[in-house]
Design a protein around this motif. Structure first.
Motif, PDB file in Angstrom:
ATOM      1  N   THR A  71       0.811  -1.212   0.000  1.00  0.00           N
ATOM      2  CA  THR A  71       0.000   0.000   0.000  1.00  0.00           C
ATOM      3  C   THR A  71       0.847   1.265   0.000  1.00  0.00           C
ATOM      4  N   THR A  72       0.176   2.393  -0.238  1.00  0.00           N
ATOM      5  CA  THR A  72       0.873   3.686  -0.231  1.00  0.00           C
ATOM      6  C   THR A  72       1.099   4.205   1.181  1.00  0.00           C
ATOM      7  N   VAL A  81      -4.133   0.537  -2.308  1.00  0.00           N
ATOM      8  CA  VAL A  81      -3.355  -0.665  -2.596  1.00  0.00           C
ATOM      9  C   VAL A  81      -2.563  -0.446  -3.884  1.00  0.00           C
ATOM     10  N   VAL A  82      -1.252  -0.606  -3.806  1.00  0.00           N
ATOM     11  CA  VAL A  82      -0.388  -0.447  -4.980  1.00  0.00           C
ATOM     12  C   VAL A  82      -0.284  -1.771  -5.742  1.00  0.00           C
ATOM     13  N   ILE A  96       0.475  -8.629  -8.443  1.00  0.00           N
ATOM     14  CA  ILE A  96      -0.429  -7.956  -9.374  1.00  0.00           C
ATOM     15  C   ILE A  96      -0.325  -6.455  -9.160  1.00  0.00           C
ATOM     16  N   PRO A  97       0.288  -5.707 -10.078  1.00  0.00           N
ATOM     17  CA  PRO A  97       0.415  -4.256  -9.919  1.00  0.00           C
ATOM     18  C   PRO A  97      -0.886  -3.538 -10.251  1.00  0.00           C
ATOM     19  N   HIS A  98      -1.189  -2.497  -9.463  1.00  0.00           N
ATOM     20  CA  HIS A  98      -2.397  -1.695  -9.686  1.00  0.00           C
ATOM     21  C   HIS A  98      -2.092  -0.220  -9.931  1.00  0.00           C
ATOM     22  N   ARG A  99      -1.179   0.335  -9.127  1.00  0.00           N
ATOM     23  CA  ARG A  99      -0.991   1.791  -9.169  1.00  0.00           C
ATOM     24  C   ARG A  99       0.485   2.207  -9.192  1.00  0.00           C
ATOM     25  N   PHE A 143      -7.818  -2.773   3.784  1.00  0.00           N
ATOM     26  CA  PHE A 143      -7.370  -2.139   2.542  1.00  0.00           C
ATOM     27  C   PHE A 143      -8.103  -2.719   1.333  1.00  0.00           C
ATOM     28  N   ILE A 144      -8.312  -4.019   1.323  1.00  0.00           N
ATOM     29  CA  ILE A 144      -9.042  -4.636   0.217  1.00  0.00           C
ATOM     30  C   ILE A 144     -10.464  -4.096   0.170  1.00  0.00           C
ATOM     31  N   TYR A 145     -11.065  -3.937   1.332  1.00  0.00           N
ATOM     32  CA  TYR A 145     -12.444  -3.452   1.367  1.00  0.00           C
ATOM     33  C   TYR A 145     -12.544  -2.010   0.882  1.00  0.00           C
TER      34      TYR A 145
END
Length: 218
Positions: A71-72, A81-82, A96-99, A143-145
């Motif tokens: 996370t950031t 979540v990064v 798995i990259p997101h950000r 964080f997932i939520y």
């Protein structure tokens, strides 16, 4: 004056990039690969929706999945979540990259998986009722939520388990793994690898070696 002010905002130049930025991130890559080289063949990066879906297919078939988030920050409301880390028995640890962003422009990198698509895959985990393992589940579940709008239940939290077994020793994941799995008290503070570097600007391929192993260790 207002028009000029608005125009100046629109035409504002991007922040200057330090000349040694490339060298800094290249050194991070070298250090990460040097320290974590033993995990190199055990980690994969999932950049497409098809790759992610296939991975979840196999995890659901196995009956188990370990989940961890990068996370950031620590505020589950303000931070995001990064990247999401996964592992199932017999597979490779996945990142798995997101950000992740470019250290040159600050723009989001291409070929990253959206929150919405990962939410769909996590819903499959919930519906299948397979065993979900986490270390410090309170953190990851929140964080997932807040990032993906889904409640993923945790079947087994290795952090809570370690405290039940012995509440006089550190419950930190890497300590527990070093002492009880590798049977050594030698530990390395992996966070030092990213000292003075913004994690979101690190290449997903480099970040994966550091991050995905937490799901594997769990």
């Amino acid at each position: 004056q207002k028009d000029l002010l608005n125009l100046s905002k629109l035409t504002k130049k991007p922040p200057a990039v330090k000349k040694d930025s490339a060298n800094i991130f290249e050194q991070v890559r070298i250090n990460v690969e040097k320290v974590l080289s033993k995990y190199k063949d055990k980690v994969i990066v999932l950049r497409s929706e098809q790759e992610v879906q296939d991975y979840f297919d196999k995890a659901i078939d196995s009956g188990y999945i370990a989940i961890d988030t990068e996370t950031t920050g620590l505020d589950h409301i303000k931070d995001k979540v990064v990247g999401t880390c996964l592992y199932y028995p017999g597979g490779k640890a996945a990142y798995i990259p997101h950000r992740h962003t470019s250290y040159l422009t600050g723009a989001l990198l291409n070929n990253q998986v959206s929150y919405e698509f990962l939410r769909q895959q996590l819903q499959r985990v919930v519906d299948s009722k397979i065993q979900v393992l986490m270390h410090n589940a309170d953190f990851d579940m929140r964080f997932i939520y807040y990032s993906m709008s889904i409640k993923v239940p945790c079947t087994w939290d290795t952090q809570h388990a370690s405290r039940i077994l012995n509440n006089t020793e550190s419950a930190a994941l890497k300590y527990q793994h070093a002492v009880h799995i590798e049977h050594t008290e030698k530990q390395y503070d992996y966070s030092k690898l990213f000292k003075n570097v913004e994690y979101t600007k690190v290449s997903p391929n480099v970040a994966a070696l550091y991050a995905a192993i937490d799901a594997l260790l769990t």
